[in-house]
Design a protein around this motif. Structure first.
Motif, PDB file in Angstrom:
ATOM      1  N   ASN A  93      -3.310 -51.044 -32.544  1.00 36.53           N
ATOM      2  CA  ASN A  93      -2.924 -52.933 -32.294  1.00 36.53           C
ATOM      3  C   ASN A  93      -3.938 -54.002 -32.730  1.00 36.53           C
ATOM      4  N   ALA A  94      -3.644 -55.053 -33.211  1.00 39.07           N
ATOM      5  CA  ALA A  94      -4.398 -55.965 -33.761  1.00 39.07           C
ATOM      6  C   ALA A  94      -5.629 -55.276 -34.265  1.00 39.07           C
ATOM      7  N   HIS A  95      -6.894 -55.491 -33.972  1.00 35.19           N
ATOM      8  CA  HIS A  95      -8.009 -54.670 -34.019  1.00 35.19           C
ATOM      9  C   HIS A  95      -8.183 -53.530 -33.763  1.00 35.19           C
ATOM     10  N   ASP A  96      -7.832 -52.862 -32.848  1.00 34.09           N
ATOM     11  CA  ASP A  96      -7.740 -51.183 -31.555  1.00 34.09           C
ATOM     12  C   ASP A  96      -7.087 -50.793 -32.977  1.00 34.09           C
ATOM     13  N   LYS A 152       6.371 -63.355 -31.496  1.00 29.67           N
ATOM     14  CA  LYS A 152       7.144 -61.996 -30.830  1.00 29.67           C
ATOM     15  C   LYS A 152       5.698 -61.313 -30.940  1.00 29.67           C
ATOM     16  N   LEU A 153       5.271 -60.538 -29.652  1.00 32.07           N
ATOM     17  CA  LEU A 153       3.864 -59.260 -29.271  1.00 32.07           C
ATOM     18  C   LEU A 153       4.304 -58.206 -29.214  1.00 32.07           C
ATOM     19  N   SER A 154       3.529 -57.880 -29.493  1.00 26.97           N
ATOM     20  CA  SER A 154       3.613 -55.913 -28.519  1.00 26.97           C
ATOM     21  C   SER A 154       1.930 -55.221 -28.469  1.00 26.97           C
ATOM     22  N   THR A 155       1.693 -54.427 -27.710  1.00 29.35           N
ATOM     23  CA  THR A 155       1.526 -53.348 -28.582  1.00 29.35           C
ATOM     24  C   THR A 155       1.365 -52.496 -27.159  1.00 29.35           C
ATOM     25  N   PHE A 156       0.918 -51.309 -27.842  1.00 28.10           N
ATOM     26  CA  PHE A 156       0.828 -49.744 -27.363  1.00 28.10           C
ATOM     27  C   PHE A 156       0.218 -49.280 -27.069  1.00 28.10           C
ATOM     28  N   ASP A 157      -0.715 -48.411 -25.560  1.00 27.82           N
ATOM     29  CA  ASP A 157      -2.196 -47.611 -25.628  1.00 27.82           C
ATOM     30  C   ASP A 157      -1.692 -46.485 -25.026  1.00 27.82           C
ATOM     31  N   GLY A 158      -0.345 -46.127 -24.482  1.00 27.74           N
ATOM     32  CA  GLY A 158       0.132 -45.078 -23.978  1.00 27.74           C
ATOM     33  C   GLY A 158       0.212 -45.091 -22.381  1.00 27.74           C
ATOM     34  N   SER A 159      -0.407 -45.759 -22.042  1.00 25.19           N
ATOM     35  CA  SER A 159      -0.211 -47.012 -20.446  1.00 25.19           C
ATOM     36  C   SER A 159       0.383 -47.985 -20.831  1.00 25.19           C
ATOM     37  N   HIS A 160       0.107 -49.197 -21.113  1.00 28.05           N
ATOM     38  CA  HIS A 160       0.667 -50.600 -21.640  1.00 28.05           C
ATOM     39  C   HIS A 160       1.370 -49.952 -22.771  1.00 28.05           C
ATOM     40  N   ALA A 161       3.093 -50.782 -22.581  1.00 32.07           N
ATOM     41  CA  ALA A 161       3.936 -50.777 -23.021  1.00 32.07           C
ATOM     42  C   ALA A 161       4.652 -51.653 -22.744  1.00 32.07           C
ATOM     43  N   TYR A 162       4.462 -52.866 -23.585  1.00 34.14           N
ATOM     44  CA  TYR A 162       4.455 -54.456 -23.160  1.00 34.14           C
ATOM     45  C   TYR A 162       5.077 -54.939 -24.855  1.00 34.14           C
ATOM     46  N   TYR A 163       6.260 -55.666 -24.795  1.00 27.73           N
ATOM     47  CA  TYR A 163       6.912 -56.650 -25.446  1.00 27.73           C
ATOM     48  C   TYR A 163       6.851 -57.785 -24.779  1.00 27.73           C
ATOM     49  N   THR A 215     -14.619 -58.825  -9.956  1.00 28.70           N
ATOM     50  CA  THR A 215     -13.311 -57.761 -10.359  1.00 28.70           C
ATOM     51  C   THR A 215     -12.847 -58.115 -11.345  1.00 28.70           C
ATOM     52  N   GLY A 216     -11.643 -57.178 -12.094  1.00 26.10           N
ATOM     53  CA  GLY A 216     -10.972 -57.523 -13.488  1.00 26.10           C
ATOM     54  C   GLY A 216     -12.362 -57.105 -14.755  1.00 26.10           C
ATOM     55  N   PHE A 217     -11.924 -57.137 -15.707  1.00 25.62           N
ATOM     56  CA  PHE A 217     -12.325 -56.867 -16.716  1.00 25.62           C
ATOM     57  C   PHE A 217     -11.957 -57.446 -17.742  1.00 25.62           C
ATOM     58  N   ASN A 218     -13.045 -58.818 -18.424  1.00 27.33           N
ATOM     59  CA  ASN A 218     -12.637 -58.532 -19.775  1.00 27.33           C
ATOM     60  C   ASN A 218     -12.934 -57.883 -21.331  1.00 27.33           C
ATOM     61  N   GLY A 219     -12.373 -57.486 -21.825  1.00 31.58           N
ATOM     62  CA  GLY A 219     -12.591 -56.279 -22.723  1.00 31.58           C
ATOM     63  C   GLY A 219     -12.547 -57.302 -23.764  1.00 31.58           C
ATOM     64  N   PRO A 220     -13.006 -55.958 -25.383  1.00 31.48           N
ATOM     65  CA  PRO A 220     -12.992 -56.734 -26.326  1.00 31.48           C
ATOM     66  C   PRO A 220     -11.648 -57.162 -27.333  1.00 31.48           C
ATOM     67  N   GLY A 221     -10.794 -56.811 -26.305  1.00 33.59           N
ATOM     68  CA  GLY A 221      -9.573 -57.229 -26.305  1.00 33.59           C
ATOM     69  C   GLY A 221      -9.383 -59.091 -26.371  1.00 33.59           C
ATOM     70  N   THR A 222     -10.012 -59.166 -25.667  1.00 34.55           N
ATOM     71  CA  THR A 222     -10.518 -60.974 -25.322  1.00 34.55           C
ATOM     72  C   THR A 222     -11.566 -61.762 -26.471  1.00 34.55           C
ATOM     73  N   GLY A 223     -12.135 -60.669 -27.285  1.00 37.46           N
ATOM     74  CA  GLY A 223     -12.637 -61.405 -28.278  1.00 37.46           C
ATOM     75  C   GLY A 223     -14.294 -62.327 -27.940  1.00 37.46           C
ATOM     76  N   THR A 224     -14.120 -64.025 -27.635  1.00 37.05           N
ATOM     77  CA  THR A 224     -15.251 -64.232 -27.085  1.00 37.05           C
ATOM     78  C   THR A 224     -15.617 -64.523 -25.898  1.00 37.05           C
ATOM     79  N   HIS A 225     -14.971 -64.242 -24.961  1.00 34.26           N
ATOM     80  CA  HIS A 225     -14.641 -63.508 -23.364  1.00 34.26           C
ATOM     81  C   HIS A 225     -15.199 -62.232 -23.430  1.00 34.26           C
ATOM     82  N   TYR A 226     -15.496 -61.241 -24.135  1.00 35.94           N
ATOM     83  CA  TYR A 226     -16.081 -59.491 -23.896  1.00 35.94           C
ATOM     84  C   TYR A 226     -17.539 -60.070 -24.678  1.00 35.94           C
ATOM     85  N   GLU A 227     -17.497 -60.995 -25.447  1.00 40.33           N
ATOM     86  CA  GLU A 227     -19.169 -60.635 -25.565  1.00 40.33           C
ATOM     87  C   GLU A 227     -20.150 -62.140 -24.429  1.00 40.33           C
ATOM     88  N   GLU A 228     -19.312 -62.901 -23.855  1.00 39.78           N
ATOM     89  CA  GLU A 228     -19.458 -63.441 -22.829  1.00 39.78           C
ATOM     90  C   GLU A 228     -20.098 -62.768 -21.485  1.00 39.78           C
TER      91      GLU A 228
END
Length: 413
Positions: free
Chosen positions: A62-65, A190-201, A384-397
């Motif tokens: 998924n993208a860079h993951d 068109k965007l999608s992702t799958f990680d075993g929990s998230h299955a989104y389109y 509350t919440g978490f900006n993970g590595p998928g958020t790019g600069t937000h994760y670095e911040e």
């Protein structure tokens, strides 16, 4: 790719365990996979098959993951793939045309849910491109998701487009949608992702600075929402520190829960005295918790000698201790977690979860939630919440702000 087939398999195969005269194998390389929804909105993703130590492993792309899946078995004509998190698995079989087909199943607390699955070898593209992109959606977008009979919810879309290819995510007050990948095909996103929990389109019509007629297809079943977005470089979420706080006059937490061995561990234990303590409210079912756990595990190993501790409070989908323990064991092993993780015995869907576990808070608004406690035992911030590595600069911040807050608390006398 696959050796001579001795018999035909049905479109949705029956898994066979009888005498096999030929060896079947999962070909190395990239596959295009589909989860087949009843409404025809297939959720598409890619995975890569490799050999490792005389066994097959898979990377979900998924993208860079690259999500490692190392529980892969080929038995006769059948394939079994167990996802490392979220208690889900694939059961499939080889078909004469070279595809594999079967089902993806999620094991929930009280029932199992499944969706048909298929995969085709040597297709590296995620979505078929029909025409060049007419617009570039790189940037930040104010986004609204709308479901019939429900209030709209706000998110911030963050996208980077190069040519036709798009990477990005949606940030919300309770976490992000992790790694989204897709294309702009003419005027269609068109965007999608799958990680075993998230299955989104996600689909939408790109019209200059607006994304219109969007549809968000979510996982197994017929879950779908409408969405729209407006290009907005200043789009921002509410301050994560304001969504949940401690109640007036309740600036100290008071809890004690069992760890995975059954031993009670509490915030007042000697181990935590005169130390900065970071508490994460999490669950093995939660993809954003997976991202935060990956960060915290490494961070704790590097910083525990400085006088800081981390405690995980787990809210699993069942109140059964043994089932919760089983769900957590693989999750914690994958990230080599060395700080204590406690089983609260409270489910994330329980409307009384705050009162039953941390009544000092105004409310648990999402997972993960992170609580920072100073050396005197006083709650200083709740995030509350978490900006993970998928958020790019937000994760670095996030990492910079996290480290600064802990450094400041450690510096206090």
């Amino acid at each position: 790719m696959v050796k001579r087939f001795l018999f035909l398999l049905l479109a949705v195969p029956t898994l066979t365990f009888g005498l096999q005269l030929e060896k079947w194998d999962l070909e190395k390389g990239t596959w295009q996979a589909r989860l087949h929804r009843k409404d025809g909105a297939d959720i598409i993703f890619n995975f890569e098959v490799k050999d490792s130590a005389q066994k097959k492993i898979i990377y979900i792309l998924n993208a860079h993951d690259r999500l490692l899946v190392d529980d892969v078995k080929v038995l006769g004509d059948s394939i079994f793939i167990k996802m490392p998190f979220f208690d889900s698995e694939f059961k499939a079989a080889f078909r004469p045309n070279g595809e594999i087909a079967g089902t993806w199943t999620r094991h929930l607390a009280n029932n199992d849910v499944s969706i048909p699955f298929s995969a085709v070898y040597n297709i590296k593209e995620r979505f078929k491109q029909h025409e060049a992109a007419k617009n570039n959606i790189t940037g930040r977008w104010s986004t609204y998701f709308v479901s019939p009979g429900k209030d709209s919810s706000f998110a911030v879309g963050e996208f980077k487009q190069k040519g036709n290819t798009v990477y990005g995510t949606f940030l919300t007050s309770t976490g992000d949608y992790r790694f989204l990948e897709g294309i702009v095909d003419g005027d269609t996103l068109k965007l999608s992702t799958f990680d075993g929990s998230h299955a989104y389109y996600f689909t939408a019509l790109v019209n200059n600075n607006t994304l219109e007629n969007g549809v968000f297809y979510a996982g197994i079943g017929d879950g779908r929402e409408g969405w729209t977005a407006q290009k907005d470089d200043k789009a921002a979420l509410p301050d994560e520190r304001t969504l949940a706080t401690v109640k007036p006059g309740n600036n100290r937490l008071d809890f004690s829960f069992p760890d995975l061995t059954g031993k009670k561990v509490g915030i007042h234990d000697k181990r935590f005295e005169n130390k900065v303590v970071v508490i994460t409210l999490m669950g093995s079912w939660c993809p954003n918790c997976m991202d935060e756990t990956g960060f915290l595990s490494s961070w704790y190993k590097q910083n525990k000698s400085r006088g800081v501790e981390v405690i995980g409070l787990s809210y699993e989908r069942t109140t059964d201790f043994e089932k919760s323990k089983k769900a957590l064991e693989g999750f914690l092993k994958r990230f080599d977690v060395s700080y204590p993780v406690l089983i609260t015995g409270v489910t994330p869907s329980d409307p009384q979860k705050t009162e039953k576990s941390l009544p000092q808070l105004t409310g648990i608004k999402g997972f993960p939630t992170t609580i920072f406690i100073d050396k005197k035992g006083i709650v200083r911030e709740v995030h509350t919440g978490f900006n993970g590595p998928g958020t790019g600069t937000h994760y670095e911040e996030f990492k910079k702000e996290y480290n600064k807050l802990v450094d400041d608390l450690l510096a206090e006398k």
